[in-house]
Design an enzyme around this catalytic site. Structure first.
Site, mmCIF file in Angstrom:
data_model
loop_
_atom_site.group_PDB
_atom_site.id
_atom_site.type_symbol
_atom_site.label_atom_id
_atom_site.label_comp_id
_atom_site.label_asym_id
_atom_site.label_seq_id
_atom_site.Cartn_x
_atom_site.Cartn_y
_atom_site.Cartn_z
ATOM 1 N N GLU A 254 0.891 -1.155 -0.062
ATOM 2 C CA GLU A 254 0.021 -0.122 -0.162
ATOM 3 C C GLU A 254 0.919 1.418 0.109
ATOM 4 O OE1 GLU A 254 -3.322 0.512 -0.324
ATOM 5 O OE2 GLU A 254 -2.886 2.605 -0.228
ATOM 6 N N THR A 298 -5.851 1.876 -5.575
ATOM 7 C CA THR A 298 -5.162 0.199 -5.435
ATOM 8 C C THR A 298 -6.299 -0.586 -6.370
ATOM 9 O OG1 THR A 298 -5.485 0.517 -3.065
ATOM 10 C CG2 THR A 298 -5.472 -1.715 -3.624
ATOM 11 N N HIS A 413 -1.368 3.659 4.667
ATOM 12 C CA HIS A 413 -2.383 4.080 3.943
ATOM 13 C C HIS A 413 -2.686 5.542 4.564
ATOM 14 C CE1 HIS A 413 -6.255 5.284 1.992
ATOM 15 N NE2 HIS A 413 -5.995 4.277 1.261
ATOM 16 N N ASP A 472 1.169 -0.235 -4.911
ATOM 17 C CA ASP A 472 0.240 -0.178 -5.714
ATOM 18 C C ASP A 472 0.052 1.231 -6.235
ATOM 19 O OD1 ASP A 472 -0.583 1.290 -3.480
ATOM 20 O OD2 ASP A 472 -2.358 0.402 -3.209
ATOM 21 N N HIS A 473 0.568 2.435 -5.693
ATOM 22 C CA HIS A 473 0.342 3.701 -6.314
ATOM 23 C C HIS A 473 1.216 4.568 -5.530
ATOM 24 C CE1 HIS A 473 -2.449 4.516 -3.220
ATOM 25 N NE2 HIS A 473 -3.137 3.174 -3.473
#
Ligand code: GP9
Ligand code: MN
Length: 622
Positions: A254, A298, A413, A472-473
């Site tokens: 994440e 995600t 996150h 993921d990003h």
């Protein structure tokens, strides 16, 4: 009985209040929605009102009193049916109804029998408003005298309705930014804009998708297929099948960006375990690997990994196109004897995963209900990564082998909150709380991966598995450029912003021994073919846009969802072509051919998704 002098529009007012309260009581008695604070509680209470004001308000334009009554009563019946059906559906699926499920009933097995089993006697409650309104109509005269004030009154009424809607949306936006553009979770939508508005929104999204699909036919597929075939990269014979038959564990890290790897923050190592891994002989570490996600965050990264196609431009493809036919990584693995799973300790409807995973042919989704979240085991968005990994191993032991699993971590996150006891390094000292805390949650994530590797070894599954990990990003958005600039000790340019989209990617093959650090330019679109080829599974016929990163023909070219791109020597951003080495603008036209390709590729990907073109390949197969 003495005749009461009821004020004008009493029936209308009673109808609105009765349905409003029935809806609200329905919310709290039949749905298990997590409410974190008083404002959220207030939003939940308020949210049916705007819709009800509008829909019942239409009655004001109906001149005949008899028709007006019929209209009001019908609305109350319809709203009751909506709430009632959602409640029944929720008992079974723990989710709200979305249109695609009504068309996908075959996926749900015997839906009708389970529906009946889930109806309770006290569901009659959802029709309380209908009863109250009917009684009101019987006993209260609805005699409106025509008057000049009527028009002004009507206008004022709709101004009030619009104001309620604005207040509702304003409060929701403050609680959940980008709620509507990203539409990440049905539960969040219902909690914020209300069940009725949610259904209108859902109808809008789904009919848009439906219309685009209806216009497509198989002929477009061959055009796309030509492009895909021309870009196919033959697998590298040295790598093809090196992990044949092994379990595949893919870990979505994440919000992990690459700049933290092999780096320090105020003298503290941020990712000790992941740093060690870069030197490990069983590991390929890709330090020039980009995420290619858009608004779907995600879920986009999952979509890209599964399909090697881009997410959608204006929203999350997990929501807009969950009814499509795909030829996903999971489906392909399933066809090759794998038991395919996803493990993620969050609400199953988040990002519409429960529905989308059926389209992706994932055999089993271990959602939050598969985990036991003990005291102190949750923080920020939910279950902490360390207990998540520990419990996941136990679940993995039970899976039939070979299995594939996509594990989605959560602790790192935004807003990067952590319990004190999990902070292994101090916070950073910039003006951005987000960046300051980021280093600490990244450090925690690193620890959780270490625990996972250790436990996997203890479980006996390690030797027979390969592990692929990727960010993921991004985690730190451009809003924190000032703080980021302080950390990296430079001013962040648009060029840097592109390079900050690098996320780490690891391929770990126990016992392999020939791993290395590689700066081959690659991105998430390349994951699907790379993984399948490592497992010895051919992808020549697949409609995928990425290519195997180990292939001698792999082209160093990464396209972002918004049209920016990176080549070996250039970065194209904000409509400017930059030379990576000199960091200067390059107006020699070097980016132009790539620019055209980037547009074509994104267009073709959109064509496949919007037109649901892969359904035509399915037909070929049959
Ligand atoms: C939630 C998790 C986070 O389940 O995947 O989603 P994100 O906000 O990163 O897209
Ligand atoms: Mn994410």
């Amino acid at each position: 009985m003495r005749k009461l002098n009821w004020p004008k529009h009493s029936i209308l007012v009673i109808a609105i209040i009765a349905t409003w309260l029935t809806t609200y009581i329905g919310y709290i008695s039949s749905f298990n929605m997590k409410i974190d604070n008083m404002i959220q509680e207030f939003i939940l209470f308020l949210n049916p009102l705007s819709f009800l004001l509008f829909i019942y308000g239409i009655a004001l334009f109906i001149k005949s009193m008899k028709r007006r009554k019929i209209y009001i009563l019908s609305i109350s019946v319809i709203t009751s049916i909506i709430m009632f059906s959602n409640a029944v559906f929720y008992r079974f699926f723990n989710d709200f109804i979305t249109l695609p499920v009504l068309f996908q009933t075959s996926n749900f097995g015997d839906l009708s029998s389970s529906v009946f089993a889930n109806i309770h006697v006290w569901d009659i409650f959802f029709f309380t408003d209908v009863l109250l309104i009917a009684l009101a109509m019987k006993f209260i005269p609805y005699n409106e005298q025509p008057s000049n004030q009527r028009k002004i009154g009507n206008k004022l009424y709709f101004v009030v309705a619009a104001t309620v809607l604005m207040v509702n949306l304003g409060l929701s936006e403050a609680q959940r930014p980008q709620l509507l553009t990203r539409s990440f979770d049905r539960e969040l939508l219902v909690k914020n804009i209300g069940a009725y508005n949610y259904h209108i929104y859902d109808l809008f999204i789904q009919s848009k998708t439906h219309a685009q699909r209806a216009l497509a036919d198989g002929s477009e597929l061959s055009e796309v297929a030509n492009y895909v075939n021309a870009n196919y990269a033959e697998p590298n014979p040295d790598m093809f099948g090196v992990a044949e038959g092994k379990n595949v564990i893919m870990i979505s890290l994440e919000s992990l960006q690459n700049f933290v790897i092999n780096n320090e923050m105020n003298g503290h190592v941020i990712t000790p375990f992941l740093n060690e891994l870069t030197k490990d002989p069983d590991t390929f570490y890709f330090n020039n690997f980009y995420h290619q996600t858009g608004l779907g965050k995600t879920s986009d990264s999952e979509f890209i990994l599964e399909n090697s196609l881009y997410g959608r431009n204006g929203g999350a493809v997990f929501f807009t196109n969950s009814g499509n036919t795909y030829n996903s990584l999971s489906e392909k693995l399933g066809e090759n004897g794998y038991y395919t799973t996803v493990m993620h300790a969050n609400n199953r409807s988040f990002w519409n995963r429960d529905i989308m995973y059926q389209a992706l042919k994932v055999d089993k989704f271990y959602d939050v209900d598969s985990y036991e979240i003990g005291e102190g085991q949750a923080v920020n968005w939910g279950m902490k990564d360390i207990p998540y990994f520990e419990q996941s191993i136990e679940l993995m032991k039970e899976m039939p082998q070979p299995f594939s699993t996509r594990m989605i971590t959560l602790t790192n996150h935004h807003p990067f909150d952590l319990d004190e006891e999990d902070m292994m390094i101090p916070a950073y000292n910039s003006n951005s709380k987000t960046l300051n805390q980021y280093f600490q949650t990244v450090r925690y994530m690193d620890e959780s991966i270490k625990v996972f590797f250790e436990d996997l070894k203890k479980s006996g599954l390690y030797d027979n598995s390969i592990i692929i990990m990727y960010g993921d990003h991004y985690g730190i958005s451009e809003n924190h450029n000032k703080a980021m600039g302080m950390y990296l000790d430079k001013e962040i340019t648009p060029l840097d912003t592109v390079e900050l989209q690098k996320v780490p990617m690891y391929i770990h093959i126990p016992g392999y021994g020939k791993g290395k650090v590689t700066d081959e330019l690659t991105g998430q679109m390349d994951l699907r073919p790379t993984i399948l080829h490592l497992l010895g599974i051919d992808t020549k016929e697949d409609m995928q846009m990425g290519s195997d990163v180990f292939s001698p023909d792999h082209e160093p070219f990464v396209i972002f969802r918004d049209g920016r791109f990176v080549t070996k020597d250039h970065i194209y951003t904000q409509e400017v072509c930059y030379d990576i080495k000199t960091r200067e603008m390059d107006d020699s036209g070097a980016c132009e051919p790539y620019n055209e390709r980037a547009t074509t590729e994104l267009d073709y990907s959109d064509m496949i998704i919007n037109g649901d073109l892969l359904r035509f390949t399915e037909e070929d197969k049959e």
